[in-house]
Design an enzyme around this catalytic site. Structure first.
Site, PDB file in Angstrom:
ATOM      1  N   ASP A  32      11.654   3.703  50.774  1.00  0.00           N
ATOM      2  CA  ASP A  32      10.614   4.462  51.476  1.00  0.00           C
ATOM      3  C   ASP A  32      10.461   5.771  50.702  1.00  0.00           C
ATOM      4  OD1 ASP A  32       9.277   6.288  53.102  1.00  0.00           O
ATOM      5  OD2 ASP A  32       9.952   5.297  54.928  1.00  0.00           O
ATOM      6  N   ILE A  33       9.290   5.964  50.100  1.00  0.00           N
ATOM      7  CA  ILE A  33       9.154   7.110  49.181  1.00  0.00           C
ATOM      8  C   ILE A  33       9.173   8.460  49.901  1.00  0.00           C
ATOM      9  CG2 ILE A  33       8.020   5.822  47.319  1.00  0.00           C
ATOM     10  CD1 ILE A  33       5.344   7.128  48.274  1.00  0.00           C
ATOM     11  N   ALA A  56       0.849   4.126  49.431  1.00  0.00           N
ATOM     12  CA  ALA A  56      -0.052   5.121  50.024  1.00  0.00           C
ATOM     13  C   ALA A  56      -0.217   4.870  51.510  1.00  0.00           C
ATOM     14  CB  ALA A  56      -1.426   5.057  49.351  1.00  0.00           C
ATOM     15  N   TYR A  57      -0.579   5.926  52.194  1.00  0.00           N
ATOM     16  CA  TYR A  57      -1.036   5.832  53.584  1.00  0.00           C
ATOM     17  C   TYR A  57      -2.556   5.797  53.494  1.00  0.00           C
ATOM     18  CZ  TYR A  57      -1.886   7.237  58.436  1.00  0.00           C
ATOM     19  OH  TYR A  57      -2.305   7.291  59.741  1.00  0.00           O
ATOM     20  N   THR A  97      -7.992   8.972  44.996  1.00  0.00           N
ATOM     21  CA  THR A  97      -9.161   8.366  45.622  1.00  0.00           C
ATOM     22  C   THR A  97     -10.469   9.108  45.330  1.00  0.00           C
ATOM     23  OG1 THR A  97     -10.135   7.931  47.800  1.00  0.00           O
ATOM     24  CG2 THR A  97      -8.552   9.710  47.706  1.00  0.00           C
ATOM     25  N   ASP A  98     -11.559   8.367  45.412  1.00  0.00           N
ATOM     26  CA  ASP A  98     -12.904   8.961  45.340  1.00  0.00           C
ATOM     27  C   ASP A  98     -13.151   9.914  46.515  1.00  0.00           C
ATOM     28  OD1 ASP A  98     -12.732   6.761  47.054  1.00  0.00           O
ATOM     29  OD2 ASP A  98     -14.793   6.098  46.709  1.00  0.00           O
ATOM     30  N   TYR A 121      -6.987  12.353  55.506  1.00  0.00           N
ATOM     31  CA  TYR A 121      -6.558  11.425  54.448  1.00  0.00           C
ATOM     32  C   TYR A 121      -6.897  12.013  53.075  1.00  0.00           C
ATOM     33  CZ  TYR A 121      -7.132   7.549  51.134  1.00  0.00           C
ATOM     34  OH  TYR A 121      -7.097   6.751  50.025  1.00  0.00           O
ATOM     35  N   LYS A 125      -4.458  13.135  49.954  1.00  0.00           N
ATOM     36  CA  LYS A 125      -4.493  12.521  48.615  1.00  0.00           C
ATOM     37  C   LYS A 125      -4.695  13.588  47.539  1.00  0.00           C
ATOM     38  CE  LYS A 125      -4.357   8.700  47.573  1.00  0.00           C
ATOM     39  NZ  LYS A 125      -3.158   7.854  47.224  1.00  0.00           N
TER      40      LYS A 125
HETATM   41  N1  NAP Z   1      -7.595   0.485  49.286  1.00  0.00           N
HETATM   42  C1  NAP Z   1      -8.609   1.258  48.943  1.00  0.00           C
HETATM   43  O1  NAP Z   1      -9.761   0.980  49.294  1.00  0.00           O
HETATM   44  C2  NAP Z   1      -8.394   2.491  48.096  1.00  0.00           C
HETATM   45  C3  NAP Z   1      -9.476   3.342  47.798  1.00  0.00           C
HETATM   46  C4  NAP Z   1      -9.241   4.469  46.999  1.00  0.00           C
HETATM   47  C5  NAP Z   1      -7.983   4.742  46.523  1.00  0.00           C
HETATM   48  N2  NAP Z   1      -6.956   3.907  46.846  1.00  0.00           N
HETATM   49  C6  NAP Z   1      -5.613   4.231  46.338  1.00  0.00           C
HETATM   50  O2  NAP Z   1      -5.169   3.158  45.508  1.00  0.00           O
HETATM   51  C7  NAP Z   1      -3.748   3.025  45.624  1.00  0.00           C
HETATM   52  C8  NAP Z   1      -3.366   1.592  45.970  1.00  0.00           C
HETATM   53  O3  NAP Z   1      -3.928   1.236  47.228  1.00  0.00           O
HETATM   54  P1  NAP Z   1      -3.840  -0.263  47.790  1.00  0.00           P
HETATM   55  O4  NAP Z   1      -5.231  -0.705  48.054  1.00  0.00           O
HETATM   56  O5  NAP Z   1      -2.950  -1.082  46.932  1.00  0.00           O
HETATM   57  O6  NAP Z   1      -3.139   0.016  49.195  1.00  0.00           O
HETATM   58  P2  NAP Z   1      -2.338  -1.014  50.129  1.00  0.00           P
HETATM   59  O7  NAP Z   1      -2.701  -2.401  49.839  1.00  0.00           O
HETATM   60  O8  NAP Z   1      -2.508  -0.457  51.516  1.00  0.00           O
HETATM   61  O9  NAP Z   1      -0.829  -0.791  49.664  1.00  0.00           O
HETATM   62  C9  NAP Z   1      -0.122   0.374  49.927  1.00  0.00           C
HETATM   63  C10 NAP Z   1       1.337   0.026  49.899  1.00  0.00           C
HETATM   64  O10 NAP Z   1       2.080   1.234  50.122  1.00  0.00           O
HETATM   65  C11 NAP Z   1       3.172   0.900  50.945  1.00  0.00           C
HETATM   66  N3  NAP Z   1       3.696   2.091  51.606  1.00  0.00           N
HETATM   67  C12 NAP Z   1       3.146   2.812  52.614  1.00  0.00           C
HETATM   68  N4  NAP Z   1       3.969   3.809  52.961  1.00  0.00           N
HETATM   69  C13 NAP Z   1       5.058   3.717  52.153  1.00  0.00           C
HETATM   70  C14 NAP Z   1       6.253   4.461  52.045  1.00  0.00           C
HETATM   71  N5  NAP Z   1       6.508   5.510  52.834  1.00  0.00           N
HETATM   72  N6  NAP Z   1       7.165   4.096  51.100  1.00  0.00           N
HETATM   73  C15 NAP Z   1       6.939   3.024  50.301  1.00  0.00           C
HETATM   74  N7  NAP Z   1       5.823   2.280  50.365  1.00  0.00           N
HETATM   75  C16 NAP Z   1       4.903   2.622  51.286  1.00  0.00           C
HETATM   76  C17 NAP Z   1       2.579  -0.085  51.941  1.00  0.00           C
HETATM   77  O11 NAP Z   1       3.624  -0.779  52.588  1.00  0.00           O
HETATM   78  P3  NAP Z   1       3.402  -1.323  54.097  1.00  0.00           P
HETATM   79  O12 NAP Z   1       2.445  -2.470  53.974  1.00  0.00           O
HETATM   80  O13 NAP Z   1       4.767  -1.688  54.521  1.00  0.00           O
HETATM   81  O14 NAP Z   1       2.804  -0.179  54.871  1.00  0.00           O
HETATM   82  C18 NAP Z   1       1.757  -0.964  51.006  1.00  0.00           C
HETATM   83  O15 NAP Z   1       2.545  -1.988  50.444  1.00  0.00           O
HETATM   84  C19 NAP Z   1      -3.314   4.070  46.665  1.00  0.00           C
HETATM   85  O16 NAP Z   1      -2.930   5.265  46.040  1.00  0.00           O
HETATM   86  C20 NAP Z   1      -4.587   4.324  47.442  1.00  0.00           C
HETATM   87  O17 NAP Z   1      -4.610   5.601  48.093  1.00  0.00           O
HETATM   88  C21 NAP Z   1      -7.125   2.780  47.598  1.00  0.00           C
END
Ligand code: NAP
Length: 286
Positions: A32-33, A56-57, A97-98, A121, A125
């Site tokens: 857990d980061i 990420a959250y 993020t955007d 959020y 970020k």
């Molecule tokens: N998804 C989008 O549309 C989007 C848009 C813009 C930017 N981003 C950025 O792109 C990156 C990747 O996003 P993604 O789409 O891959 O997100 P995702 O599918 O929601 O994956 C996020 C991962 O982070 C884990 N996580 C959450 N809290 C944690 C903690 N305290 N310690 C360790 N792991 C934790 C989650 O685990 P759990 O499942 O157990 O919670 C999940 O496996 C992130 O930085 C995000 O902010 C995403």
């Protein structure tokens, strides 16, 4: 690799292994980061050259009710990672993020455009970006947008494509906003381009968004065309479809800086969505 089970995390792990790197993939159950000591111990144990953080959250609306939770994961935990990377001389690759922008630009956002986050959020970020850069001179921060990858089939949060397919399955009309434009990004290509940047020794902020700026309504239409589905799809807008968090109306990202380093441009959205369905089938049968 932290956050290894997320949509992007699984693709980074896969692509790094394809390129013959040794990868230690850690998901939330393993590290857990938000726990500084656990992060420090993990980095001390693995002697990593490069640390990827795709944890990420991401619950943009829920974050308005629990801003501390978003800040813990998206900001303070990045501080943990940056400090631990500094101790062992590892390079940090972090994702943002955007939504750090306010959406008032009339052009796809470039890295130097002024940031102005509109909610909890987005603030968390942006703080994460700053923490990564506060403690490290050569952190790589990749801003992306509307991520969709086959990993979303197995995550609690899923992605927009899976949401649309679920809604289509209900047989009810589907309403999607047409007045918000982003750069939907296919996770496997985001992973590949990010690793390309790392291999070229790049640091600083880079944008990697999908190849076609698109409203969420257009994105939904592209998804249904690729899936061969014809649900009743209706356009709505921000005024009719209220959400707890404010979002930028226009947050398309320019990939020009990435392309100037010699990387291949991202393909059009239609091609990426078609590739998603191919990968989705593979992921579902494997
Ligand atoms: N998804 C989008 O549309 C989007 C848009 C813009 C930017 N981003 C950025 O792109 C990156 C990747 O996003 P993604 O789409 O891959 O997100 P995702 O599918 O929601 O994956 C996020 C991962 O982070 C884990 N996580 C959450 N809290 C944690 C903690 N305290 N310690 C360790 N792991 C934790 C989650 O685990 P759990 O499942 O157990 O919670 C999940 O496996 C992130 O930085 C995000 O902010 C995403």
């Amino acid at each position: 690799m932290f956050g290894a089970s997320g949509q992007l995390g699984v693709e980074l792990v896969r692509e790094l292994r394809v390129r013959q790197y040794e990868v230690k993939a850690l998901d939330r159950a393993q590290v857990d980061i938000t726990n500084a000591a656990t992060v420090e111990n993990a980095l001390a144990a693995y002697d990593a050259e490069v640390v990827f953080n795709s944890a990420a959250y991401n619950q943009v609306d829920v974050a308005e009710k629990e801003p501390q939770a978003a800040f813990q994961v998206n900001a303070l935990a990045v501080r943990n990672l940056a400090l631990a990377c500094r101790q062992v001389d590892a390079r940090l690759v972090h994702f943002s993020t955007d939504y750090v922008f306010d959406g008032t630009a009339r052009h796809p956002y470039v890295e130097d455009d002024p940031t102005h986050p509109l909610g909890a959020y987005a603030v968390s970020k942006l703080a994460g970006e700053l923490y990564a850069q506060a403690y490290l001179d050569h952190a790589l921060v990749v801003r992306t947008s509307g991520v969709f990858g086959p990993g979303g089939l197995n995550t609690a949060r899923g992605n927009f494509v899976e949401l649309m397919l679920r809604l289509a399955g209900t047989g009810q009309p589907i309403r999607v906003v047409e007045d918000h434009v982003a750069s939907p990004t296919f996770a496997p290509l985001l992973a590949a381009r990010t690793i390309d940047l790392v291999q070229r020794g790049q640091a600083g902020v880079f944008h990697i968004g999908g190849g076609t700026p698109s409203s969420w309504f257009q994105f939904a239409r592209t998804i249904f065309e690729a899936a061969g589905l014809e649900p009743t799809l209706l356009a709505t807008n921000e005024r009719e479809y209220r959400t707890p968090a404010r979002r930028p109306k226009y947050s398309a990202l320019s990939n020009a800086k990435m392309e100037r380093t010699g990387l291949e441009p991202m393909p059009p959205l239609k091609d990426a969505v078609e590739a998603y369905f191919v990968e989705r089938k593979r992921a579902a049968t494997s």
